[in-house]
Design a protein around this motif. Structure first.
Motif, PDB file in Angstrom:
ATOM      1  N   ASN A 213       0.813  -1.230   0.000  1.00  0.00           N
ATOM      2  CA  ASN A 213       0.000   0.000   0.000  1.00  0.00           C
ATOM      3  C   ASN A 213       0.837   1.266   0.000  1.00  0.00           C
ATOM      4  N   THR A 214       2.139   1.139   0.117  1.00  0.00           N
ATOM      5  CA  THR A 214       2.967   2.334   0.244  1.00  0.00           C
ATOM      6  C   THR A 214       3.631   2.680  -1.086  1.00  0.00           C
ATOM      7  N   ARG A 215       4.131   3.898  -1.159  1.00  0.00           N
ATOM      8  CA  ARG A 215       4.800   4.380  -2.355  1.00  0.00           C
ATOM      9  C   ARG A 215       6.253   3.932  -2.288  1.00  0.00           C
ATOM     10  N   LEU A 216       6.653   3.085  -3.207  1.00  0.00           N
ATOM     11  CA  LEU A 216       8.002   2.510  -3.162  1.00  0.00           C
ATOM     12  C   LEU A 216       8.895   3.093  -4.243  1.00  0.00           C
ATOM     13  N   ARG A 217      10.164   3.243  -3.926  1.00  0.00           N
ATOM     14  CA  ARG A 217      11.145   3.627  -4.934  1.00  0.00           C
ATOM     15  C   ARG A 217      11.287   2.483  -5.939  1.00  0.00           C
ATOM     16  N   THR A 218      11.850   2.804  -7.107  1.00  0.00           N
ATOM     17  CA  THR A 218      12.039   1.800  -8.155  1.00  0.00           C
ATOM     18  C   THR A 218      12.722   0.542  -7.619  1.00  0.00           C
TER      19      THR A 218
ATOM     20  N   PHE B  69      -3.736   8.624   8.217  1.00  0.00           N
ATOM     21  CA  PHE B  69      -3.440   8.322   6.815  1.00  0.00           C
ATOM     22  C   PHE B  69      -2.510   7.099   6.745  1.00  0.00           C
ATOM     23  N   GLY B  70      -2.963   6.079   6.011  1.00  0.00           N
ATOM     24  CA  GLY B  70      -2.161   4.860   5.886  1.00  0.00           C
ATOM     25  C   GLY B  70      -1.922   4.180   7.229  1.00  0.00           C
ATOM     26  N   LYS B  71      -2.961   4.235   8.084  1.00  0.00           N
ATOM     27  CA  LYS B  71      -2.849   3.640   9.425  1.00  0.00           C
ATOM     28  C   LYS B  71      -2.499   2.161   9.308  1.00  0.00           C
ATOM     29  N   GLU B  94      15.877   3.090   5.440  1.00  0.00           N
ATOM     30  CA  GLU B  94      15.134   3.696   4.329  1.00  0.00           C
ATOM     31  C   GLU B  94      14.109   2.721   3.769  1.00  0.00           C
ATOM     32  N   LYS B  95      14.554   1.501   3.495  1.00  0.00           N
ATOM     33  CA  LYS B  95      13.680   0.515   2.864  1.00  0.00           C
ATOM     34  C   LYS B  95      12.572   0.057   3.804  1.00  0.00           C
ATOM     35  N   ALA B  96      12.894  -0.138   5.069  1.00  0.00           N
ATOM     36  CA  ALA B  96      11.882  -0.572   6.040  1.00  0.00           C
ATOM     37  C   ALA B  96      10.816   0.509   6.194  1.00  0.00           C
ATOM     38  N   THR B  97      11.240   1.771   6.154  1.00  0.00           N
ATOM     39  CA  THR B  97      10.279   2.877   6.246  1.00  0.00           C
ATOM     40  C   THR B  97       9.356   2.863   5.033  1.00  0.00           C
ATOM     41  N   GLU B  98       9.913   2.594   3.869  1.00  0.00           N
ATOM     42  CA  GLU B  98       9.089   2.537   2.655  1.00  0.00           C
ATOM     43  C   GLU B  98       8.071   1.402   2.730  1.00  0.00           C
ATOM     44  N   ILE B  99       8.526   0.233   3.189  1.00  0.00           N
ATOM     45  CA  ILE B  99       7.676  -0.966   3.176  1.00  0.00           C
ATOM     46  C   ILE B  99       6.727  -0.975   4.378  1.00  0.00           C
ATOM     47  N   GLY B 100       7.187  -0.494   5.513  1.00  0.00           N
ATOM     48  CA  GLY B 100       6.340  -0.399   6.691  1.00  0.00           C
ATOM     49  C   GLY B 100       6.968  -0.964   7.952  1.00  0.00           C
ATOM     50  N   VAL B 125      17.654   9.804   8.019  1.00  0.00           N
ATOM     51  CA  VAL B 125      17.434   8.863   6.921  1.00  0.00           C
ATOM     52  C   VAL B 125      15.970   8.415   6.929  1.00  0.00           C
ATOM     53  N   ILE B 126      15.457   8.121   8.127  1.00  0.00           N
ATOM     54  CA  ILE B 126      14.058   7.702   8.255  1.00  0.00           C
ATOM     55  C   ILE B 126      13.127   8.828   7.799  1.00  0.00           C
ATOM     56  N   THR B 127      13.409  10.051   8.264  1.00  0.00           N
ATOM     57  CA  THR B 127      12.549  11.187   7.912  1.00  0.00           C
ATOM     58  C   THR B 127      12.506  11.407   6.407  1.00  0.00           C
ATOM     59  N   SER B 128      13.649  11.293   5.749  1.00  0.00           N
ATOM     60  CA  SER B 128      13.620  11.539   4.302  1.00  0.00           C
ATOM     61  C   SER B 128      12.867  10.414   3.590  1.00  0.00           C
ATOM     62  N   ALA B 129      12.935   9.200   4.134  1.00  0.00           N
ATOM     63  CA  ALA B 129      12.161   8.104   3.526  1.00  0.00           C
ATOM     64  C   ALA B 129      10.668   8.294   3.790  1.00  0.00           C
ATOM     65  N   VAL B 130      10.344   8.853   4.957  1.00  0.00           N
ATOM     66  CA  VAL B 130       8.944   9.148   5.296  1.00  0.00           C
ATOM     67  C   VAL B 130       8.366  10.116   4.270  1.00  0.00           C
ATOM     68  N   LYS B 131       9.127  11.171   3.963  1.00  0.00           N
ATOM     69  CA  LYS B 131       8.669  12.170   2.999  1.00  0.00           C
ATOM     70  C   LYS B 131       8.596  11.570   1.599  1.00  0.00           C
ATOM     71  N   GLN B 132       9.639  10.835   1.236  1.00  0.00           N
ATOM     72  CA  GLN B 132       9.704  10.286  -0.117  1.00  0.00           C
ATOM     73  C   GLN B 132       8.553   9.308  -0.364  1.00  0.00           C
ATOM     74  N   SER B 133       8.253   8.483   0.640  1.00  0.00           N
ATOM     75  CA  SER B 133       7.231   7.443   0.429  1.00  0.00           C
ATOM     76  C   SER B 133       5.859   7.903   0.936  1.00  0.00           C
ATOM     77  N   MET B 134       5.784   9.160   1.387  1.00  0.00           N
ATOM     78  CA  MET B 134       4.524   9.716   1.906  1.00  0.00           C
ATOM     79  C   MET B 134       3.897   8.814   2.966  1.00  0.00           C
ATOM     80  N   THR B 135       4.723   8.402   3.925  1.00  0.00           N
ATOM     81  CA  THR B 135       4.251   7.616   5.052  1.00  0.00           C
ATOM     82  C   THR B 135       3.913   8.601   6.161  1.00  0.00           C
ATOM     83  N   ALA B 136       2.631   8.662   6.525  1.00  0.00           N
ATOM     84  CA  ALA B 136       2.237   9.681   7.509  1.00  0.00           C
ATOM     85  C   ALA B 136       2.692   9.327   8.920  1.00  0.00           C
ATOM     86  N   TYR B 137       3.102   8.076   9.111  1.00  0.00           N
ATOM     87  CA  TYR B 137       3.608   7.662  10.420  1.00  0.00           C
ATOM     88  C   TYR B 137       5.134   7.572  10.376  1.00  0.00           C
TER      89      TYR B 137
END
Lengths: 234, 234
Positions: A213-218, B69-71, B94-100, B125-137
């Motif tokens: 459900n999340t936005r993933l990088r390539t 958002f994305g709870k 970074e990757k774990a933040t993207e995936i969840g 690193v986590i914060t930039s992945a949060v922004k990049q992947s639009m993870t509200a948590y």
């Protein structure tokens, strides 16, 4: 035990290349009688004994051979648009090799910012991951090819495309495939596939998939797909 | 639309920090009336309009708010020994933040070559992945702690440990857990947990898990576990 990648191994006696001989004798400081592992990249895992050694020339005698080591029960081919920052593609290649992949093709897409890749360098990344993770099968890296040329090729098995456009037809991979088959998954560039590329893929029988459900990088999307296919085939 | 991470957002009007104001005005070249996204890291996703702007000071007026958002439907806490090469841990974050993922704790183990981490840098690193992947948590990064101190803490939910020692009791994660719960997974250093650490974990109710059939690096094992927990909870 140290591992060497020896794709051209074809007999019970093998001589390491000058570079690897130097690494073996000078860096690893191995000596006569020491044992090492050899991986041929085709499923062969060997234990060999150093039967002769000098700075430039290390001769090995195979003492034990195992075929089909870690043989995979499916074939996974991921075609991925090279990332703008090549480190991200290299990272994907390393991780996918650790987790399990059979074939990778860099595809140059309409929105690819990077249109050139150095296959030799990428292949080295795969080889070092093969050694590190003791994967006896070396994933095949195909030359980079344009997306449209790539779609003109023939494929056997499940065809999936991961894109970011809103699409009601998108399903998760496990809903679309069965275990123990061949899979080809298309992963687009940072800017996603173009509508024309998506239409072209659909015409060629590719099914749109969603990767969580999340936005993933390539490169994360590609690894996610790699995880899921391996998971389905556990 | 551009995204800013604003953990201290608490009203309908918000002023960006001087650094982010400069970024907003000079780098992004945004101007009065432009809209941006704000993420508070607690599930809030906001759309805001620039109501005042100069080089050092950008004022935003919230025009739309979305909560939860994305709870996530589960809580994943991974305790991982920092990798010798810190890039590998940063990559995992970074990757774990993207995936969840919800919580990460760096654990210093008997065989950890790296015993110090800069939490501030890792959190960036986590914060930039949060922004990049639009993870509200925003995943929570805990301070580094020794393995034994960590085990003295209380945990609710499933307790899993991924180690490399031969162990008949090892099972795959999906055999040990149910969806929608809390999970804590321990990932050891490059040299694996020590036998004493493993014994300690087992005494504390941790179940040994296997992560596929291949030999995985520390950060790959951690991401594999992250993927599997998210997959089970899809």
């Amino acid at each position: 035990m140290h591992i060497f990648y020896t794709p051209d191994l074809d007999s019970d006696v093998f001589t390491l290349s000058e570079e690897e001989s130097r690494h073996c004798s000078k860096v690893l400081r191995l000596s006569l009688g020491d044992h090492v592992h050899l991986i041929d990249g085709k499923g062969g895992l060997f234990e060999a004994e150093i039967s002769a050694i000098n700075k430039k020339n290390v001769q090995l005698k195979i003492v034990h051979k195992q075929s089909d080591f870690g043989k995979r029960n499916h074939h996974l081919h991921i075609a991925i648009a090279p990332t703008k920052n090549i480190d991200r593609l290299e990272w994907f290649l390393e991780k996918a090799t650790e987790i399990g992949i059979d074939e990778v093709t860099p595809i140059i897409c309409d929105r690819s910012e990077r249109r050139i890749v150095k296959e030799e360098r990428l292949d080295k990344v795969i080889t070092s991951a093969v050694k590190q993770s003791m994967t006896a099968y070396h994933p095949k890296l195909n030359p980079a090819i344009t997306f449209s040329e790539f779609l003109n090729q023939d494929f056997i098995g499940a065809r999936l495309i991961a894109h970011c456009m809103a699409d009601a037809a998108k399903q998760s991979i496990d809903k679309l495939v069965t275990p123990h088959q061949s899979y080809l998954i298309l992963i687009g560039p940072e800017g996603d596939f173009s509508p024309a590329e998506l239409a072209n893929a659909l015409e060629n029988g590719f099914n749109p998939v969603t990767l969580g459900n999340t936005r993933l990088r390539t490169e994360t999307a590609a690894l996610y797909a790699c995880f899921e296919i391996n998971y389905i085939n556990r």
